[in-house]
Enzyme design. Sequence first.
Site, PDB file in Angstrom:
ATOM      1  N   TYR A 188      -1.601  11.501   2.446  1.00  0.00           N
ATOM      2  CA  TYR A 188      -2.454  11.764   1.279  1.00  0.00           C
ATOM      3  C   TYR A 188      -2.540  13.256   0.992  1.00  0.00           C
ATOM      4  O   TYR A 188      -2.557  13.676  -0.161  1.00  0.00           O
ATOM      5  CB  TYR A 188      -3.857  11.205   1.520  1.00  0.00           C
ATOM      6  N   ASP A 194       0.842  -1.187   0.000  1.00  0.00           N
ATOM      7  CA  ASP A 194       0.000   0.000   0.000  1.00  0.00           C
ATOM      8  C   ASP A 194       0.889   1.253   0.000  1.00  0.00           C
ATOM      9  O   ASP A 194       1.737   1.396  -0.875  1.00  0.00           O
ATOM     10  CB  ASP A 194      -0.945  -0.064   1.206  1.00  0.00           C
ATOM     11  N   HIS A 218      -7.088  -6.515  -0.605  1.00  0.00           N
ATOM     12  CA  HIS A 218      -6.023  -5.514  -0.597  1.00  0.00           C
ATOM     13  C   HIS A 218      -4.937  -5.894   0.398  1.00  0.00           C
ATOM     14  O   HIS A 218      -3.753  -5.616   0.184  1.00  0.00           O
ATOM     15  CB  HIS A 218      -6.626  -4.156  -0.243  1.00  0.00           C
TER      16      HIS A 218
END
Length: 343
Positions: free
Chosen positions: A260, A154, A320
Amino acid sequence: MNKLKVELAITFALSVFYGVLFLFRSMYEMFRTGKKLFKVNKRKEPPRCLRDPSLGKHVYVELKEVKLHYVTNGNSQNPLMVLIHGFPDFWFSWRNQLKEFCKDYWVVAIDMRGYGESEKPEGIRAYQVSKIEDDIKQLLNALGRKSGVIVGHDWGGCVAWSLAAHYPEIVEQLIIMNAPHPRNFEETLHSNLHQFFKSWYIFFFQLPLVPELDFCAKDLAVFDKEFCSDGRSICSEEEIEAYKYYFSQPGAFTPPINFYRAAIGWLRKDLQEEYDGFRIKAPTLVIWGEKDKYLVPELATGCARYTDNYTLRIIENASHWVHLDHAEEVNKHMWSFLKKQRK
Protein backbone atom coordinates in the site's frame (compact mmCIF):
# COMPACT_ATOMS: atom_id res chain seq x y z
CA MET A 1 -0.11 23.47 -6.48
CA ASN A 2 -0.26 20.54 -8.91
CA LYS A 3 -2.40 17.45 -8.55
CA LEU A 4 0.38 15.30 -7.12
CA LYS A 5 1.14 17.79 -4.33
CA VAL A 6 -2.55 18.07 -3.46
CA GLU A 7 -2.85 14.29 -3.22
CA LEU A 8 0.28 14.16 -1.08
CA ALA A 9 -1.08 16.81 1.30
CA ILE A 10 -4.46 15.06 1.59
CA THR A 11 -2.82 11.69 2.18
CA PHE A 12 -0.55 13.11 4.88
CA ALA A 13 -3.43 14.86 6.64
CA LEU A 14 -5.65 11.77 6.59
CA SER A 15 -2.80 9.53 7.74
CA VAL A 16 -2.20 11.75 10.75
CA PHE A 17 -5.94 11.93 11.49
CA TYR A 18 -6.34 8.14 11.51
CA GLY A 19 -3.11 7.81 13.49
CA VAL A 20 -4.47 10.08 16.22
CA LEU A 21 -7.73 8.08 16.33
CA PHE A 22 -5.67 4.90 16.68
CA LEU A 23 -3.66 6.42 19.54
CA PHE A 24 -6.72 7.45 21.53
CA ARG A 25 -8.48 4.14 20.89
CA SER A 26 -5.42 2.17 22.02
CA MET A 27 -4.97 4.24 25.17
CA TYR A 28 -8.63 3.77 26.06
CA GLU A 29 -8.45 0.00 25.47
CA MET A 30 -5.32 -0.42 27.60
CA PHE A 31 -6.81 1.69 30.40
CA ARG A 32 -10.10 -0.25 30.25
CA THR A 33 -8.61 -3.75 30.26
CA GLY A 34 -5.27 -3.20 31.99
CA LYS A 35 -3.71 -5.65 29.51
CA LYS A 36 -0.80 -5.46 27.11
CA LEU A 37 -2.70 -4.63 23.95
CA PHE A 38 0.00 -5.44 21.39
CA LYS A 39 1.35 -8.70 22.81
CA VAL A 40 1.53 -11.50 20.22
CA ASN A 41 1.90 -15.09 21.39
CA LYS A 42 4.81 -17.06 19.94
CA ARG A 43 3.80 -19.82 17.56
CA LYS A 44 6.66 -22.21 16.84
CA GLU A 45 4.86 -24.96 14.92
CA PRO A 46 2.50 -24.50 11.96
CA PRO A 47 -0.99 -26.00 12.22
CA ARG A 48 -1.51 -29.34 10.48
CA CYS A 49 -3.74 -27.83 7.81
CA LEU A 50 -0.72 -26.02 6.32
CA ARG A 51 0.95 -29.36 5.57
CA ASP A 52 -2.14 -31.12 4.27
CA PRO A 53 -0.79 -33.25 1.38
CA SER A 54 -4.11 -33.03 -0.48
CA LEU A 55 -3.43 -29.34 -1.09
CA GLY A 56 -0.28 -30.06 -3.05
CA LYS A 57 3.49 -29.90 -2.90
CA HIS A 58 5.55 -27.02 -1.47
CA VAL A 59 8.19 -25.67 -3.85
CA TYR A 60 10.73 -22.81 -3.75
CA VAL A 61 12.08 -21.03 -6.82
CA GLU A 62 14.95 -18.55 -7.09
CA LEU A 63 14.07 -15.51 -9.19
CA LYS A 64 16.28 -12.54 -10.04
CA GLU A 65 15.45 -10.59 -6.88
CA VAL A 66 13.65 -12.97 -4.51
CA LYS A 67 13.02 -16.58 -3.66
CA LEU A 68 9.32 -17.38 -4.00
CA HIS A 69 7.40 -20.14 -2.28
CA TYR A 70 4.41 -21.75 -3.93
CA VAL A 71 2.16 -24.78 -3.57
CA THR A 72 1.45 -26.83 -6.68
CA ASN A 73 -1.24 -29.42 -7.31
CA GLY A 74 -2.17 -31.38 -10.40
CA ASN A 75 -0.42 -32.74 -13.47
CA SER A 76 2.33 -30.45 -14.79
CA GLN A 77 1.30 -31.46 -18.34
CA ASN A 78 -2.10 -29.81 -17.88
CA PRO A 79 -2.87 -26.15 -18.64
CA LEU A 80 -1.40 -23.81 -16.02
CA MET A 81 -3.48 -21.89 -13.48
CA VAL A 82 -1.69 -19.35 -11.25
CA LEU A 83 -3.46 -18.20 -8.08
CA ILE A 84 -2.42 -14.86 -6.52
CA HIS A 85 -3.63 -14.08 -2.99
CA GLY A 86 -4.54 -10.74 -1.46
CA PHE A 87 -3.97 -8.88 1.84
CA PRO A 88 -3.43 -9.98 4.58
CA ASP A 89 -3.15 -13.46 3.17
CA PHE A 90 -0.87 -16.11 1.63
CA TRP A 91 -1.10 -19.22 -0.57
CA PHE A 92 -3.46 -20.96 1.89
CA SER A 93 -6.23 -18.62 0.76
CA TRP A 94 -6.66 -20.87 -2.30
CA ARG A 95 -7.07 -24.20 -0.47
CA ASN A 96 -10.53 -24.77 -1.97
CA GLN A 97 -9.33 -24.04 -5.51
CA LEU A 98 -6.12 -26.09 -5.20
CA LYS A 99 -8.21 -29.18 -4.56
CA GLU A 100 -10.92 -28.39 -7.10
CA PHE A 101 -8.99 -27.43 -10.22
CA CYS A 102 -6.09 -29.89 -9.98
CA LYS A 103 -8.27 -32.33 -11.95
CA ASP A 104 -7.85 -30.44 -15.21
CA TYR A 105 -5.17 -27.84 -14.44
CA TRP A 106 -1.67 -27.58 -13.09
CA VAL A 107 -2.53 -25.27 -10.20
CA VAL A 108 0.13 -23.04 -8.64
CA ALA A 109 -0.76 -20.92 -5.59
CA ILE A 110 2.03 -18.49 -4.79
CA ASP A 111 3.17 -16.55 -1.76
CA MET A 112 3.83 -13.10 -3.20
CA ARG A 113 7.12 -11.53 -2.20
CA GLY A 114 6.88 -10.34 1.40
CA TYR A 115 4.33 -13.00 2.37
CA GLY A 116 4.36 -16.45 3.93
CA GLU A 117 7.49 -18.42 3.11
CA SER A 118 8.62 -16.19 0.23
CA GLU A 119 11.52 -13.81 0.78
CA LYS A 120 10.81 -10.37 2.18
CA PRO A 121 12.98 -7.63 0.62
CA GLU A 122 13.47 -4.49 2.67
CA GLY A 123 12.15 -1.09 1.66
CA ILE A 124 8.93 0.25 0.21
CA ARG A 125 10.01 0.36 -3.43
CA ALA A 126 10.57 -3.40 -3.41
CA TYR A 127 6.77 -3.79 -3.36
CA GLN A 128 5.74 -1.76 -6.40
CA VAL A 129 3.26 -3.59 -8.62
CA SER A 130 5.78 -3.69 -11.47
CA LYS A 131 8.07 -5.77 -9.24
CA ILE A 132 5.31 -8.27 -8.50
CA GLU A 133 4.40 -8.45 -12.19
CA ASP A 134 7.99 -9.31 -12.99
CA ASP A 135 7.97 -12.02 -10.32
CA ILE A 136 4.96 -13.66 -12.02
CA LYS A 137 6.61 -13.46 -15.45
CA GLN A 138 9.79 -15.03 -14.11
CA LEU A 139 7.79 -17.72 -12.32
CA LEU A 140 6.10 -18.72 -15.57
CA ASN A 141 9.51 -19.02 -17.22
CA ALA A 142 10.75 -21.15 -14.32
CA LEU A 143 7.72 -23.39 -14.76
CA GLY A 144 8.51 -23.74 -18.44
CA ARG A 145 5.36 -21.96 -19.57
CA LYS A 146 4.70 -18.92 -21.73
CA SER A 147 1.15 -18.28 -20.49
CA GLY A 148 -1.64 -19.51 -18.26
CA VAL A 149 -4.92 -18.77 -16.52
CA ILE A 150 -4.30 -15.98 -14.00
CA VAL A 151 -6.54 -15.79 -10.92
CA GLY A 152 -6.31 -13.03 -8.31
CA HIS A 153 -8.15 -11.88 -5.21
CA ASP A 154 -7.87 -8.46 -3.54
CA TRP A 155 -4.24 -7.26 -3.97
CA GLY A 156 -3.57 -10.35 -6.04
CA GLY A 157 -6.41 -9.21 -8.27
CA CYS A 158 -4.80 -5.78 -8.67
CA VAL A 159 -1.57 -7.49 -9.72
CA ALA A 160 -3.50 -9.73 -12.12
CA TRP A 161 -5.28 -6.74 -13.74
CA SER A 162 -1.95 -4.99 -14.22
CA LEU A 163 -0.26 -8.11 -15.56
CA ALA A 164 -3.04 -8.64 -18.11
CA ALA A 165 -2.77 -5.02 -19.27
CA HIS A 166 1.01 -4.84 -19.55
CA TYR A 167 1.72 -8.41 -20.71
CA PRO A 168 -1.40 -9.68 -22.49
CA GLU A 169 0.56 -12.47 -24.16
CA ILE A 170 0.97 -14.39 -20.89
CA VAL A 171 -2.66 -14.17 -19.71
CA GLU A 172 -4.92 -16.67 -21.46
CA GLN A 173 -7.93 -16.03 -19.23
CA LEU A 174 -8.25 -13.63 -16.32
CA ILE A 175 -10.31 -14.37 -13.21
CA ILE A 176 -10.67 -11.62 -10.61
CA MET A 177 -12.33 -11.79 -7.19
CA ASN A 178 -13.24 -8.59 -5.34
CA ALA A 179 -10.51 -6.47 -6.84
CA PRO A 180 -11.35 -3.45 -9.01
CA HIS A 181 -9.66 -2.54 -12.26
CA PRO A 182 -6.94 -0.01 -11.20
CA ARG A 183 -8.18 2.80 -13.44
CA ASN A 184 -11.75 2.25 -12.32
CA PHE A 185 -10.67 2.32 -8.68
CA GLU A 186 -8.78 5.60 -9.09
CA GLU A 187 -11.76 7.23 -10.75
CA THR A 188 -14.24 5.91 -8.19
CA LEU A 189 -12.05 6.92 -5.26
CA HIS A 190 -12.12 10.51 -6.50
CA SER A 191 -15.82 10.59 -7.40
CA ASN A 192 -17.59 8.33 -4.89
CA LEU A 193 -17.60 9.59 -1.30
CA HIS A 194 -18.76 6.22 0.00
CA GLN A 195 -15.72 4.49 -1.52
CA PHE A 196 -13.44 7.26 -0.27
CA PHE A 197 -14.46 6.57 3.33
CA LYS A 198 -14.35 2.81 2.82
CA SER A 199 -10.71 3.28 1.78
CA TRP A 200 -9.66 4.91 5.08
CA TYR A 201 -7.14 2.12 5.76
CA ILE A 202 -5.08 3.05 2.68
CA PHE A 203 -4.30 6.41 4.29
CA PHE A 204 -3.76 4.83 7.70
CA PHE A 205 -1.23 2.40 6.18
CA GLN A 206 0.99 5.29 5.08
CA LEU A 207 2.07 5.82 8.69
CA PRO A 208 5.27 4.08 9.82
CA LEU A 209 4.95 1.27 12.42
CA VAL A 210 1.48 2.26 13.63
CA PRO A 211 -0.48 -0.02 11.24
CA GLU A 212 1.78 -2.93 12.18
CA LEU A 213 0.94 -2.37 15.85
CA ASP A 214 -2.76 -2.23 15.06
CA PHE A 215 -2.67 -5.62 13.34
CA CYS A 216 -0.85 -7.18 16.30
CA ALA A 217 -3.45 -6.02 18.82
CA LYS A 218 -4.99 -8.69 21.07
CA ASP A 219 -2.80 -11.45 19.67
CA LEU A 220 -3.77 -10.88 16.01
CA ALA A 221 -7.49 -10.69 16.71
CA VAL A 222 -7.81 -9.00 13.30
CA PHE A 223 -8.07 -12.45 11.70
CA ASP A 224 -10.97 -13.51 13.93
CA LYS A 225 -12.73 -10.33 12.86
CA GLU A 226 -11.85 -10.49 9.15
CA PHE A 227 -12.97 -14.07 8.67
CA CYS A 228 -16.39 -13.45 10.12
CA SER A 229 -19.38 -12.72 7.88
CA ASP A 230 -22.90 -12.03 9.16
CA GLY A 231 -21.91 -13.28 12.59
CA ARG A 232 -20.54 -16.60 11.33
CA SER A 233 -16.93 -17.62 10.94
CA ILE A 234 -15.96 -18.49 7.38
CA CYS A 235 -12.82 -20.31 8.56
CA SER A 236 -12.27 -23.02 11.16
CA GLU A 237 -10.25 -22.25 14.30
CA GLU A 238 -7.34 -24.21 12.86
CA GLU A 239 -7.48 -22.27 9.59
CA ILE A 240 -7.48 -18.95 11.44
CA GLU A 241 -4.55 -20.20 13.49
CA ALA A 242 -2.71 -20.84 10.19
CA TYR A 243 -2.94 -17.12 9.40
CA LYS A 244 -1.88 -16.21 12.92
CA TYR A 245 1.10 -18.55 12.67
CA TYR A 246 2.60 -16.76 9.66
CA PHE A 247 1.71 -13.25 10.73
CA SER A 248 3.01 -13.78 14.26
CA GLN A 249 6.56 -14.00 12.91
CA PRO A 250 8.71 -10.90 13.61
CA GLY A 251 8.18 -8.15 11.05
CA ALA A 252 5.58 -10.18 9.11
CA PHE A 253 3.17 -7.27 8.56
CA THR A 254 5.60 -4.65 7.26
CA PRO A 255 6.17 -6.10 3.75
CA PRO A 256 2.42 -6.62 3.07
CA ILE A 257 1.62 -3.09 4.26
CA ASN A 258 4.46 -1.84 2.06
CA PHE A 259 2.33 -2.87 -0.95
CA TYR A 260 0.00 0.00 0.00
CA ARG A 261 2.83 2.38 0.79
CA ALA A 262 4.42 1.69 -2.60
CA ALA A 263 1.11 2.21 -4.39
CA ILE A 264 0.57 5.76 -3.21
CA GLY A 265 0.78 8.42 -5.93
CA TRP A 266 4.13 10.12 -5.27
CA LEU A 267 6.10 6.85 -5.58
CA ARG A 268 4.65 6.08 -9.02
CA LYS A 269 4.48 7.65 -12.43
CA ASP A 270 1.69 10.09 -13.03
CA LEU A 271 -1.53 8.12 -12.62
CA GLN A 272 -2.94 9.20 -15.97
CA GLU A 273 0.21 8.09 -17.76
CA GLU A 274 0.29 4.84 -15.79
CA TYR A 275 -3.26 3.79 -16.65
CA ASP A 276 -3.63 5.14 -20.19
CA GLY A 277 -4.24 2.19 -22.48
CA PHE A 278 -4.91 -0.02 -19.47
CA ARG A 279 -7.31 -2.18 -21.46
CA ILE A 280 -7.74 -5.91 -20.90
CA LYS A 281 -7.83 -8.10 -24.00
CA ALA A 282 -7.99 -11.51 -22.29
CA PRO A 283 -11.43 -13.00 -21.57
CA THR A 284 -12.21 -11.79 -18.07
CA LEU A 285 -14.42 -13.17 -15.32
CA VAL A 286 -15.06 -11.03 -12.24
CA ILE A 287 -16.62 -12.77 -9.23
CA TRP A 288 -17.80 -10.28 -6.63
CA GLY A 289 -18.96 -10.80 -3.06
CA GLU A 290 -21.93 -8.48 -2.71
CA LYS A 291 -21.28 -7.64 0.96
CA ASP A 292 -17.71 -6.45 0.53
CA LYS A 293 -17.13 -3.92 3.32
CA TYR A 294 -14.14 -2.38 1.57
CA LEU A 295 -15.37 -1.90 -2.00
CA VAL A 296 -18.57 -0.42 -3.39
CA PRO A 297 -20.64 -2.49 -5.88
CA GLU A 298 -20.07 0.09 -8.64
CA LEU A 299 -16.48 -1.11 -8.85
CA ALA A 300 -17.65 -4.52 -10.04
CA THR A 301 -19.84 -3.18 -12.83
CA GLY A 302 -17.41 -0.40 -13.76
CA CYS A 303 -14.66 -2.84 -14.72
CA ALA A 304 -16.59 -3.67 -17.90
CA ARG A 305 -15.48 -0.35 -19.44
CA TYR A 306 -11.87 -1.54 -19.54
CA THR A 307 -12.27 -5.07 -20.91
CA ASP A 308 -12.97 -6.48 -24.35
CA ASN A 309 -14.63 -9.68 -23.11
CA TYR A 310 -16.22 -9.26 -19.67
CA THR A 311 -18.31 -11.59 -17.51
CA LEU A 312 -19.54 -10.54 -14.07
CA ARG A 313 -20.95 -12.85 -11.43
CA ILE A 314 -22.18 -11.23 -8.21
CA ILE A 315 -22.66 -13.59 -5.27
CA GLU A 316 -25.30 -12.45 -2.81
CA ASN A 317 -24.51 -12.50 0.91
CA ALA A 318 -20.82 -13.10 0.15
CA SER A 319 -18.13 -11.08 1.86
CA HIS A 320 -14.88 -9.66 0.53
CA TRP A 321 -13.47 -13.18 1.01
CA VAL A 322 -15.85 -14.58 -1.58
CA HIS A 323 -13.67 -17.59 -2.49
CA LEU A 324 -13.65 -18.69 1.15
CA ASP A 325 -17.22 -18.20 2.31
CA HIS A 326 -18.86 -19.29 -0.98
CA ALA A 327 -16.20 -21.60 -2.38
CA GLU A 328 -18.58 -24.01 -4.09
CA GLU A 329 -20.41 -21.27 -5.98
CA VAL A 330 -17.14 -19.53 -6.89
CA ASN A 331 -15.71 -22.78 -8.27
CA LYS A 332 -18.90 -23.37 -10.25
CA HIS A 333 -18.62 -19.95 -11.92
CA MET A 334 -14.93 -20.55 -12.64
CA TRP A 335 -15.60 -23.91 -14.30
CA SER A 336 -18.40 -22.47 -16.42
CA PHE A 337 -16.20 -19.60 -17.61
CA LEU A 338 -13.15 -21.77 -18.31
CA LYS A 339 -15.13 -24.42 -20.21
CA LYS A 340 -16.79 -21.72 -22.32
CA GLN A 341 -13.38 -20.32 -23.30
CA ARG A 342 -12.17 -23.75 -24.40
CA LYS A 343 -14.91 -24.06 -27.03
